[in-house]
Scaffold this active site. Structure first.
Site, PDB file in Angstrom:
ATOM      1  N   TYR A 172       0.838  -1.206   0.000  1.00 58.69           N
ATOM      2  CA  TYR A 172       0.000   0.000   0.000  1.00 58.69           C
ATOM      3  C   TYR A 172       0.872   1.255   0.000  1.00 58.69           C
ATOM      4  O   TYR A 172       0.644   2.184  -0.791  1.00 58.69           O
ATOM      5  CB  TYR A 172      -0.923   0.004   1.214  1.00 58.69           C
ATOM      6  CG  TYR A 172      -1.811   1.236   1.279  1.00 58.69           C
ATOM      7  CD1 TYR A 172      -2.846   1.413   0.372  1.00 58.69           C
ATOM      8  CD2 TYR A 172      -1.590   2.219   2.237  1.00 58.69           C
ATOM      9  CE1 TYR A 172      -3.649   2.549   0.420  1.00 58.69           C
ATOM     10  CE2 TYR A 172      -2.389   3.344   2.299  1.00 58.69           C
ATOM     11  CZ  TYR A 172      -3.422   3.504   1.386  1.00 58.69           C
ATOM     12  OH  TYR A 172      -4.209   4.637   1.431  1.00 58.69           O
ATOM     13  N   LYS A 176       1.322   4.366  -2.994  1.00 56.44           N
ATOM     14  CA  LYS A 176       1.128   5.798  -2.764  1.00 56.44           C
ATOM     15  C   LYS A 176       2.390   6.591  -3.093  1.00 56.44           C
ATOM     16  O   LYS A 176       2.315   7.733  -3.551  1.00 56.44           O
ATOM     17  CB  LYS A 176       0.685   6.040  -1.314  1.00 56.44           C
ATOM     18  CG  LYS A 176      -0.709   5.497  -1.013  1.00 56.44           C
ATOM     19  CD  LYS A 176      -1.746   6.122  -1.936  1.00 56.44           C
ATOM     20  CE  LYS A 176      -3.146   5.614  -1.683  1.00 56.44           C
ATOM     21  NZ  LYS A 176      -4.162   6.258  -2.544  1.00 56.44           N
ATOM     22  N   THR A 209     -13.435   5.817   6.186  1.00 59.22           N
ATOM     23  CA  THR A 209     -14.080   5.221   5.020  1.00 59.22           C
ATOM     24  C   THR A 209     -13.908   3.706   5.061  1.00 59.22           C
ATOM     25  O   THR A 209     -13.252   3.156   5.941  1.00 59.22           O
ATOM     26  CB  THR A 209     -13.464   5.745   3.704  1.00 59.22           C
ATOM     27  OG1 THR A 209     -12.127   5.219   3.569  1.00 59.22           O
ATOM     28  CG2 THR A 209     -13.417   7.268   3.673  1.00 59.22           C
TER      29      THR A 209
END
Length: 290
Positions: A172, A176, A209
């Site tokens: 991850y 990014k 989220t």
């Protein structure tokens, strides 16, 4: 046991970055959007625009009279989002995080393929249209959604797919970081050619989220009591991206990394031009671009 080291380091870096962000958000108010000018039918393509921050970006840009195209993986989600936005207006970017090792249909590691490589390809396929649509004083704008986790990211060019040692946390963070390397390199190319297109990257902060659904059970339990207090809402997380897409004071300005509405320095590694170039070439080869 040496092969476990990258996994452990990726885990530690990701959560240290998370703690730093939460401490910042504890003592600093979320960026409040200023009044933004009407966009008079300009077109915005929002990847992952059907839910979470993507939905908030889509909804807000639509209120600014933009023609918004929602791009995503699930057609029914997109149609539902369009219906909901229309109802709201009548009444008054896609990504994954910390998933177990999986591959896209094309065989790419899921974080790298979905968070980075898909956006790399889409942007390049749209570049000619973006160049023709922009003009001096009214540039086309590309807004890349990165994350503070990029600070702990490491790019392994000979193992971008994580086949030698897979770490969801490292994968991850790498995706990014790759987005930032891509955005800076693309902006440099556009400036050299004098094209009327700007590229900026934004960091939404830690936002409550569905991205966090893949946290481990202990991490999920630890998150719950802090989420309401420390995490941003999707609307708050979307505000910097909306500002970057529509603010008149950012006209013609590119190559920035913005957090909480302000220009911020990204990691030293993200400015490495040799690494930017190598990643660009490798990405072109992976997606079949000249």
């Amino acid at each position: 046991m040496w092969w476990l080291l990258p996994c452990v380091l990726g885990f530690i870096r990701l959560y240290l970055d998370g703690v730093k962000v939460l401490l910042y958000q504890l003592f600093n108010r979320s960026f409040i959007l200023p009044d933004l000018p009407k966009q008079n039918g300009k077109v915005a393509i929002v990847t992952g625009g059907a839910r979470g921050m993507g939905y908030e970006i889509s909804r807000h840009l639509a209120t600014l009279d933009m023609h918004v195209v929602i791009a995503g993986n699930e057609e029914h989600e997109g149609l539902a989002a369009v219906k909901k936005i229309r109802e709201e207006l009548n009444q008054g970017k896609a990504g994954v995080m910390l998933v177990p090792e999986r591959r896209t249909d094309d065989g790419f590691e899921l974080h790298f393929g979905l968070n980075y490589l898909g956006h790399f390809l889409l942007t390049n396929l749209l570049l000619d249209v973006l160049k023709k649509s922009g003009k001096p004083g009214k540039c086309s704008r590309i807004v890349i959604m990165s994350s503070a986790t990029h600070y702990g990211g490491r790019l392994t060019l000979d193992d971008l797919q994580g086949r030698m040692c897979y770490s969801a946390h490292g994968a991850y963070a790498q995706s990014k970081l790759a987005l930032l390397l891509f955005s800076y390199h693309l902006q440099d190319q556009l400036w050299v050619r004098g094209d009327p297109v700007t590229v900026n990257a934004v960091d939404p902060g830690m936002v409550d989220t569905a991205l966090y659904d893949n946290l481990s059970s202990p991490a999920q339990l630890a998150k719950k009591p802090f989420a309401k207090l420390l995490f941003r809402t999707p609307a708050e997380g979307a505000s910097t991206a909306i500002y970057t897409a529509a603010a008149s004071e950012l006209e013609g300005i590119g190559g920035l990394y913005l957090y909480n509405g302000r220009k911020t320095e990204s990691s030293a590694l993200s400015y490495d031009q040799r690494l930017q170039t190598k990643l660009w070439k490798e990405s072109c080869a992976l997606v079949g671009l000249q």
